[in-house]
Write a protein that holds these residues in place. Structure first.
Motif, short mmCIF file in Angstrom:
data_model
loop_
_atom_site.label_atom_id
_atom_site.label_comp_id
_atom_site.label_asym_id
_atom_site.label_seq_id
_atom_site.Cartn_x
_atom_site.Cartn_y
_atom_site.Cartn_z
N ILE A 1 -6.31 7.64 4.04
CA ILE A 1 -5.89 6.25 4.26
C ILE A 1 -5.37 6.12 5.68
O ILE A 1 -4.51 6.89 6.11
N THR A 2 -5.97 5.16 6.42
CA THR A 2 -5.56 4.90 7.80
C THR A 2 -5.67 3.40 8.04
O THR A 2 -6.05 2.65 7.14
N ILE B 1 -1.09 4.59 9.32
CA ILE B 1 -0.59 3.36 8.70
C ILE B 1 0.89 3.18 9.05
O ILE B 1 1.59 4.15 9.33
N ILE C 1 -5.89 -1.74 6.57
CA ILE C 1 -5.96 -0.56 5.69
C ILE C 1 -7.41 -0.19 5.40
O ILE C 1 -8.24 -1.05 5.06
N PHE D 1 0.79 -1.24 0.00
CA PHE D 1 0.00 0.00 0.00
C PHE D 1 0.82 1.29 0.00
O PHE D 1 0.26 2.39 -0.12
N ALA E 1 -8.98 2.83 3.06
CA ALA E 1 -8.62 3.95 2.17
C ALA E 1 -9.88 4.38 1.43
O ALA E 1 -10.50 3.56 0.75
N SER F 1 -0.71 4.81 -1.13
CA SER F 1 -1.08 5.74 -0.04
C SER F 1 -0.86 7.19 -0.46
O SER F 1 -1.64 8.08 -0.13
N GLU G 1 -3.97 9.98 -1.05
CA GLU G 1 -3.95 11.23 -0.27
C GLU G 1 -3.85 12.45 -1.18
O GLU G 1 -4.53 13.46 -0.96
#
Ligand code: IPD
Ligand code: CA
Ligand code: CA
Length: 269
Positions: free
Chosen positions: A229-230, A237, A245, A215, A247, A219, A223
């Motif tokens: 994304i977390t 992350i 994940i 990822f 997102a 990522s 963004e």
């Protein structure tokens, strides 16, 4: 003085790696079974990663590498200034079975923060790319996410038999999302499926266990396109170890976080 990185050269190198995937002949290729259920590595996974490391080393000689295959030379000290995260073929199972939905995924971190990401699907010649603070692009088109909710879009998720996670919680969550959304998909290349949130095709991507090389590149793309994304619980992350994940668009992300919690997801993993 800020070092100038030749992103165009990096992009060219990823496209060449994509050509290797496209020209591969799986009929006589060797396939190795890795640890865990249904986990494979073909000779092309190895060849493409080697090609990328050789070429990227010429472009940024001081960089270290964190790649999925042949991990013997992977970086041990994660505090290095530049680290390339490489998944030579994200979607190896798709690749083995002619799904034409696999990608070459390369992300670059500087001092522990992602600064650039490239995800290339050679089968449809789509290159997703983003440089931090410079926006995300699909080929030459700038990407910008519309803040759609779950009920306004398609939900994507991933799971792999070799990645242990609570499948009951995952599928309970996915069932709920199926009933609330327009439809669900599980594409089999997390890097593409997250990038497709940036493209506006998916409103969310959910997976309970992924590796940084899966990822890292995507990522930056999501963004820079205005998404978020977390981890599934909302935490930052990890670029050093596996994590969950989530997102998506900001709206869908908040909704799915809540649903996952209701279905029993209570870990910070
Ligand atoms: C896998 C793919 C898949 C995801 C798995 C990953 P690989 O990567 O991204 O979509 O669900 O968790 O491991 O093994 O094909 O590179
Ligand atoms: Ca992968
Ligand atoms: Ca892979």
């Amino acid at each position: 003085m800020q070092k100038m990185i030749d992103y165009k050269k990096i992009e060219d190198c990823i496209k060449k790696a994509g050509q290797m995937v496209l020209n591969a002949n799986m009929e006589n290729a060797s396939v190795e079974k890795k640890t865990g259920d249904a986990n494979f590595c073909t000779e092309y996974d190895i060849k493409v990663q080697k090609f990328l490391i050789d070429e990227l080393s010429k472009i940024l000689p001081e960089a270290s590498f964190f790649g999925e295959e042949d991990t013997s030379n992977n970086i041990k000290d994660m505090n290095k200034e530049y680290i390339f995260y490489i998944d030579p073929i994200d979607g190896t199972t798709n690749f083995m079975f002619n799904y034409y939905h696999s990608s070459v995924s390369v992300g670059l971190a500087k001092n522990g923060e992602m600064i650039a990401g490239f995800v290339y699907n050679p089968f449809v010649d789509k290159l997703y790319k983003a440089i931090k603070n410079e926006g995300a692009f699909l080929n030459d088109k700038k990407l910008g996410i519309k803040d759609l909710s779950v009920e306004e879009g398609i939900v994507a998720f991933g799971c792999a038999r070799y990645n242990e996670c609570d499948v009951n919680i995952l599928f309970e969550t996915v069932k709920d999302l199926f009933l609330k959304s327009l439809s669900i998909r599980s594409g089999g290349s997390a890097a593409i499926d997250i990038s497709r949130v940036a493209e506006g095709s998916n409103v969310i991507y959910l997976e309970y266990r992924l590796q940084p090389y899966d990822f890292a590149a995507a990522s930056v793309i999501i963004e820079e396109a205005g998404g978020i994304i977390t981890r599934v619980g909302g935490g930052k992350i990890s670029l050093t170890e596996p994590c969950s994940i989530l997102a998506g668009t900001k709206k869908a992300h908040a909704e799915v976080m809540k649903i996952a919690k209701e279905k029993g997801y209570n870990s910070e993993f």
